[in-house]
Enzyme design. Structure first.
Site, PDB file in Angstrom:
ATOM      1  N   LYS A 142       6.976  -4.934  -2.991  1.00  0.00           N
ATOM      2  CA  LYS A 142       7.027  -4.956  -4.459  1.00  0.00           C
ATOM      3  C   LYS A 142       7.990  -3.904  -5.008  1.00  0.00           C
ATOM      4  CE  LYS A 142       2.675  -2.316  -4.771  1.00  0.00           C
ATOM      5  NZ  LYS A 142       2.478  -2.254  -3.312  1.00  0.00           N
ATOM      6  N   ARG A 190      -4.081  -0.373 -10.141  1.00  0.00           N
ATOM      7  CA  ARG A 190      -4.553  -0.650  -8.787  1.00  0.00           C
ATOM      8  C   ARG A 190      -6.041  -0.972  -8.746  1.00  0.00           C
ATOM      9  NH1 ARG A 190      -1.491   3.558  -4.674  1.00  0.00           N
ATOM     10  NH2 ARG A 190       0.644   2.940  -5.189  1.00  0.00           N
ATOM     11  N   ARG A 241       8.581   1.887  10.338  1.00  0.00           N
ATOM     12  CA  ARG A 241       9.384   2.746   9.463  1.00  0.00           C
ATOM     13  C   ARG A 241       9.614   4.127  10.084  1.00  0.00           C
ATOM     14  NH1 ARG A 241       6.373   1.989   3.608  1.00  0.00           N
ATOM     15  NH2 ARG A 241       7.203  -0.059   3.070  1.00  0.00           N
ATOM     16  N   ARG A 243       5.981   8.838   8.824  1.00  0.00           N
ATOM     17  CA  ARG A 243       5.108   9.381   7.789  1.00  0.00           C
ATOM     18  C   ARG A 243       3.649   9.044   8.117  1.00  0.00           C
ATOM     19  NH1 ARG A 243       6.526   7.454   1.949  1.00  0.00           N
ATOM     20  NH2 ARG A 243       5.851   5.511   2.915  1.00  0.00           N
ATOM     21  N   ARG A 300      -5.347   1.466   4.399  1.00  0.00           N
ATOM     22  CA  ARG A 300      -4.800   1.172   3.076  1.00  0.00           C
ATOM     23  C   ARG A 300      -4.946  -0.307   2.730  1.00  0.00           C
ATOM     24  NH1 ARG A 300       1.148   3.357   2.702  1.00  0.00           N
ATOM     25  NH2 ARG A 300       0.835   2.847   0.493  1.00  0.00           N
TER      26      ARG A 300
END
Length: 285
Positions: A13, A88, A123, A156, A167
């Protein structure tokens, strides 16, 4: 035009917010970026947010709402804005309503959990210059080393597979119910995230264009079909899944199922590009 982009962490997004912002010249407000700035500055607000983020939990409403309210007041949002990462939760959405902020559309980018885990766990970021990479989709020239400055890349905590799963669980429990909240308002549109970023962008822009020329809001699922390899069976299967069929192409014309099928046959013969089917009210055509 005031938009909300929502989707699970890693659904893309943020990337789409930037592209839509560039297209329509309206600011993209990324709560994630704002919170990261607070965390980097070491403010009390940032440190509080950090503890929740590392556990894969949502930052409390009291922290986020204050930041959004301040931003909308201090920045030029007269022509519209894109909210990325806010609201959220339903209480946040209700708080936004209570602020008197009118939302024209909520775009939800749908990506399977397993695909998100693959994306995020791959990532890599540079702690020195901030450059970002992906071991599959955007690798550095030398494995584990930043191409720009030569520093060692890191993973990270947010991108650790266990944190990603936590998450995602939080998203499904607390954020996903927003789809029902906005569907009841008639402003929710779900877009199926594509492998190529550009294809997802095409779907999003087609949806926005359809809103701008239509008197009625579209609310439902969006599918992408390409002309190459398309047959009549594929067309009928997609149309059958939609209670009310509308075809959005180029200038965002809406069509009946019969007209849509006719156009599909023409596109199939000519091998032409992307077609978007969007659930919504049928036209009188």
């Amino acid at each position: 035009m005031n938009l909300i982009l929502m989707g699970a962490p890693g659904a893309g997004k943020g990337t789409q917010a930037v592209k839509i912002s560039e297209k329509y010249q309206i600011p993209a407000i990324a709560t994630g970026d704002i919170l990261r700035a607070e965390r980097k500055a070491g403010t009390a607000l940032g440190n509080e947010a950090q503890t929740y983020i590392e556990r894969g939990q949502l930052v409390p409403d009291s922290v986020v709402i204050g930041i959004i309210k301040k931003y909308l007041v201090e920045n030029n949002c007269e022509n519209g804005f894109i909210l990325d990462g806010f609201p959220r939760s339903i209480p946040q959405a209700e708080a936004l309503d209570n602020m008197g902020v009118k939302i024209d559309a909520v775009v939800s980018i749908e990506v399977a959990d397993e695909k998100i885990v693959e994306r995020m766990s791959g990532r890599r970021v540079c702690p020195a210059c901030g450059a970002s990479y992906h071991v599959v989709y955007k690798p550095s020239e030398k494995e584990g080393v930043c191409t720009k400055c030569g520093a060692d890349l890191i993973i990270r905590k947010d991108d650790n597979p266990d944190t990603v799963l936590a998450r995602l669980h939080t998203y499904h429990q607390q954020t996903e119910p927003l789809k029902g909240y906005y569907a009841n308002k008639g402003i929710l549109i779900e877009i199926e995230g594509q492998e190529e970023v550009a294809d997802t962008t095409t779907l999003a822009k087609a949806m926005i264009k359809s809103m701008q020329v239509s008197d009625s809001n579209f609310s439902g699922k969006v599918a992408k079909i390409t002309g190459a390899g398309l047959d009549n069976k594929d067309i009928k299967e997609v149309l059958a899944k939609l209670e009310n069929g509308a075809l959005i192409v180029e200038k965002a014309h809406t069509m009946s199922e019969q007209s849509a099928e006719k156009l599909y046959k023409e596109l199939e013969r000519e091998g032409k590009g992307i077609v978007v089917i969007m659930e919504g009210p049928k036209s009188s055509m």
